[in-house]
Design a protein around this motif. Structure first.
Motif, PDB file in Angstrom:
ATOM      1  N   PRO A 182      44.436 -23.696  43.646  1.00  0.00           N
ATOM      2  CA  PRO A 182      43.647 -24.839  42.760  1.00  0.00           C
ATOM      3  C   PRO A 182      44.439 -26.209  42.871  1.00  0.00           C
ATOM      4  N   LYS A 183      43.744 -27.150  42.280  1.00  0.00           N
ATOM      5  CA  LYS A 183      44.256 -28.554  42.289  1.00  0.00           C
ATOM      6  C   LYS A 183      45.344 -28.530  41.409  1.00  0.00           C
ATOM      7  N   TRP A 184      45.426 -27.987  40.167  1.00  0.00           N
ATOM      8  CA  TRP A 184      46.375 -27.881  39.229  1.00  0.00           C
ATOM      9  C   TRP A 184      47.580 -27.433  39.627  1.00  0.00           C
ATOM     10  N   LEU A 185      47.631 -26.425  40.503  1.00  0.00           N
ATOM     11  CA  LEU A 185      48.953 -25.811  41.163  1.00  0.00           C
ATOM     12  C   LEU A 185      49.398 -26.814  42.113  1.00  0.00           C
ATOM     13  N   GLN A 186      48.538 -27.324  43.085  1.00  0.00           N
ATOM     14  CA  GLN A 186      49.011 -28.112  43.988  1.00  0.00           C
ATOM     15  C   GLN A 186      49.975 -29.063  43.558  1.00  0.00           C
ATOM     16  N   GLY A 187      49.175 -29.772  42.151  1.00  0.00           N
ATOM     17  CA  GLY A 187      50.182 -30.681  41.488  1.00  0.00           C
ATOM     18  C   GLY A 187      51.377 -30.515  41.084  1.00  0.00           C
ATOM     19  N   ALA A 188      51.569 -29.194  40.499  1.00  0.00           N
ATOM     20  CA  ALA A 188      52.653 -28.491  39.931  1.00  0.00           C
ATOM     21  C   ALA A 188      53.729 -28.537  41.144  1.00  0.00           C
ATOM     22  N   LEU A 189      53.426 -27.790  42.285  1.00  0.00           N
ATOM     23  CA  LEU A 189      54.075 -27.910  43.425  1.00  0.00           C
ATOM     24  C   LEU A 189      54.443 -28.981  44.226  1.00  0.00           C
ATOM     25  N   LEU A 190      54.168 -30.132  43.791  1.00  0.00           N
ATOM     26  CA  LEU A 190      54.340 -31.380  44.156  1.00  0.00           C
ATOM     27  C   LEU A 190      54.952 -32.317  43.472  1.00  0.00           C
ATOM     28  N   VAL A 191      54.819 -32.276  42.219  1.00  0.00           N
ATOM     29  CA  VAL A 191      55.226 -33.224  41.266  1.00  0.00           C
ATOM     30  C   VAL A 191      56.342 -32.347  40.294  1.00  0.00           C
ATOM     31  N   LEU A 192      55.899 -31.460  39.770  1.00  0.00           N
ATOM     32  CA  LEU A 192      56.662 -30.705  38.625  1.00  0.00           C
ATOM     33  C   LEU A 192      58.058 -30.050  39.301  1.00  0.00           C
ATOM     34  N   VAL A 193      57.562 -29.293  40.384  1.00  0.00           N
ATOM     35  CA  VAL A 193      58.751 -28.546  41.266  1.00  0.00           C
ATOM     36  C   VAL A 193      58.331 -28.888  42.694  1.00  0.00           C
ATOM     37  N   PRO A 194      58.774 -29.888  43.246  1.00  0.00           N
ATOM     38  CA  PRO A 194      58.255 -30.500  44.286  1.00  0.00           C
ATOM     39  C   PRO A 194      58.838 -29.694  45.843  1.00  0.00           C
ATOM     40  N   VAL A 195      58.460 -28.183  45.632  1.00  0.00           N
ATOM     41  CA  VAL A 195      58.665 -27.385  46.899  1.00  0.00           C
ATOM     42  C   VAL A 195      57.465 -27.665  47.910  1.00  0.00           C
ATOM     43  N   GLY A 196      56.571 -28.343  47.483  1.00  0.00           N
ATOM     44  CA  GLY A 196      55.433 -28.907  48.463  1.00  0.00           C
ATOM     45  C   GLY A 196      56.014 -29.736  49.659  1.00  0.00           C
ATOM     46  N   PHE A 197      57.036 -30.377  49.158  1.00  0.00           N
ATOM     47  CA  PHE A 197      57.416 -31.411  50.263  1.00  0.00           C
ATOM     48  C   PHE A 197      58.727 -30.938  51.218  1.00  0.00           C
ATOM     49  N   VAL A 198      59.059 -29.796  50.782  1.00  0.00           N
ATOM     50  CA  VAL A 198      60.229 -28.687  51.655  1.00  0.00           C
ATOM     51  C   VAL A 198      59.302 -28.477  53.131  1.00  0.00           C
ATOM     52  N   ASN A 199      57.929 -28.078  53.314  1.00  0.00           N
ATOM     53  CA  ASN A 199      57.445 -27.948  54.314  1.00  0.00           C
ATOM     54  C   ASN A 199      55.769 -28.403  54.476  1.00  0.00           C
ATOM     55  N   TYR A 200      55.285 -28.199  53.392  1.00  0.00           N
ATOM     56  CA  TYR A 200      53.839 -28.371  53.507  1.00  0.00           C
ATOM     57  C   TYR A 200      53.368 -29.784  53.980  1.00  0.00           C
ATOM     58  N   ILE A 201      54.070 -31.053  53.153  1.00  0.00           N
ATOM     59  CA  ILE A 201      53.613 -32.535  53.407  1.00  0.00           C
ATOM     60  C   ILE A 201      54.123 -32.713  54.721  1.00  0.00           C
ATOM     61  N   PRO A 202      55.564 -32.577  55.057  1.00  0.00           N
ATOM     62  CA  PRO A 202      55.765 -33.035  56.534  1.00  0.00           C
ATOM     63  C   PRO A 202      55.015 -32.389  57.707  1.00  0.00           C
ATOM     64  N   THR A 203      54.674 -30.969  57.198  1.00  0.00           N
ATOM     65  CA  THR A 203      54.123 -30.175  58.195  1.00  0.00           C
ATOM     66  C   THR A 203      52.463 -31.126  58.613  1.00  0.00           C
ATOM     67  N   LEU A 204      51.988 -31.328  57.515  1.00  0.00           N
ATOM     68  CA  LEU A 204      50.714 -32.203  57.602  1.00  0.00           C
ATOM     69  C   LEU A 204      50.555 -33.364  58.670  1.00  0.00           C
ATOM     70  N   TYR A 205      51.764 -34.104  58.499  1.00  0.00           N
ATOM     71  CA  TYR A 205      51.935 -35.094  59.481  1.00  0.00           C
ATOM     72  C   TYR A 205      52.404 -34.536  60.979  1.00  0.00           C
ATOM     73  N   LEU A 206      53.272 -33.534  60.985  1.00  0.00           N
ATOM     74  CA  LEU A 206      53.856 -33.208  62.336  1.00  0.00           C
ATOM     75  C   LEU A 206      52.945 -32.274  63.191  1.00  0.00           C
ATOM     76  N   LEU A 207      52.303 -31.335  62.364  1.00  0.00           N
ATOM     77  CA  LEU A 207      51.276 -30.408  63.239  1.00  0.00           C
ATOM     78  C   LEU A 207      49.730 -30.760  63.076  1.00  0.00           C
ATOM     79  N   ARG A 208      49.411 -31.564  62.011  1.00  0.00           N
ATOM     80  CA  ARG A 208      48.059 -32.078  61.993  1.00  0.00           C
ATOM     81  C   ARG A 208      47.703 -33.357  61.835  1.00  0.00           C
ATOM     82  N   HIS A 209      48.943 -34.347  62.100  1.00  0.00           N
ATOM     83  CA  HIS A 209      48.708 -35.652  62.421  1.00  0.00           C
ATOM     84  C   HIS A 209      47.727 -36.340  61.356  1.00  0.00           C
ATOM     85  N   GLN A 210      48.159 -36.171  60.055  1.00  0.00           N
ATOM     86  CA  GLN A 210      47.493 -36.567  59.038  1.00  0.00           C
ATOM     87  C   GLN A 210      48.500 -37.484  58.097  1.00  0.00           C
ATOM     88  N   GLY A 211      47.939 -38.417  57.827  1.00  0.00           N
ATOM     89  CA  GLY A 211      48.916 -39.394  56.661  1.00  0.00           C
ATOM     90  C   GLY A 211      49.681 -40.267  57.538  1.00  0.00           C
TER      91      GLY A 211
END
Length: 263
Positions: free
Chosen positions: A199-228
């Protein structure tokens, strides 16, 4: 440079002391291998049965899993006892580190160092399998190899920053095991899979409060999915340095408030 050389010497000394118990080292490596293999196999079997999950293929999830596994292994190898600061605070052993002629954090990072061969080896295998398949279908090219190494490096920095900030909270809370379960263990487990599943609230928590989303998910969007665009990768690098700077500041503040147990 002096601090780097000193860190390497202390790490080597810690590893030599750990390797005196060879059976324990090999047994723990084998057991860790079984644990991680079983965890990923459960996910792989589900995806092989039901296919893609919200558009994410098994190989893409395999890539996310591999990056997280290696980044965490690097952090836990190079700064093992940052995660175990609580025992130093409760027992008063931190006092002994304060008397050493080296920075406290440097001394703590080099205590009980261990090489996580199982995690690194399995992470490399997962990345090899995933990237080979993704290259075969033209989703990525050879440039993905050095970029993946960069992503793993920034991921390790972010995980270290999260671990250091959580540990620093111990200067006020003393008992931080429950907090670590949320900021490190639970969040890292969640980030092994696409954040779009949550859910959106959990996505926000994993990107802002505890930014583990930047460990793999965010760069993967660019590298594998060519987004952003390249901004996704540059943003990940910026977040890693910002997180490290903030964690170091918080650590120094907490250390300045530390009061010995007197034991």
């Amino acid at each position: 440079m002096m601090s780097v050389r000193l860190y390497i010497l202390l790490i080597k000394a810690s590893l030599r002391s750990r390797m005196q118990y060879k059976f324990n080292f090999f047994f723990s490596t084998v057991m860790a291998s079984f644990v991680h293999i079983s965890e990923f196999l459960m996910v792989a079997l589900v995806m092989m049965r039901f296919g893609n999950i919200k558009g994410w293929t098994l190989y893409e999830v395999c890539y996310l899993y591999g990056v997280m596994m290696i980044s965490k292994a690097i952090y836990r190898t190079l700064a093992s006892d940052v995660h175990h600061l609580e025992k130093y605070l409760v027992s008063g052993d931190l006092d002994a580190l304060l008397t050493r002629p080296v920075p406290v954090l440097l001394a703590l990072m080099t205590q009980n160092a261990r090489l996580l061969f199982a995690e690194v080896g399995q992470g490399i295998i997962l990345l090899f399998i995933a990237m080979k398949a993704l290259m075969a279908n033209g989703q990525i090219g050879w440039l993905a190899v050095p970029l993946t190494m960069l992503i793993i490096l920034t991921g390790a920095i972010i995980l270290f920053a999260i671990g250091l900030a959580t540990a620093a909270a111990g200067f006020w809370l003393t008992r931080i095991e429950s907090l670590q379960n949320m900021t490190e263990d639970a969040s890292q487990t969640a980030a092994r899979y696409p954040l779009s599943l949550y859910p959106k609230w959990l996505q926000g928590a994993l990107l802002v409060l505890v930014p583990v989303g930047f460990v793999n998910y965010i760069p993967t969007l660019y590298l594998l999915r060519h987004q952003g665009g390249i901004g996704m990768l540059l943003g990940t690098i910026a977040v890693s340095f910002a997180a490290l700077w903030l964690a170091m500041r918080f650590w120094k503040l907490g250390l300045s408030r530390y009061q010995s147990t007197g034991s």
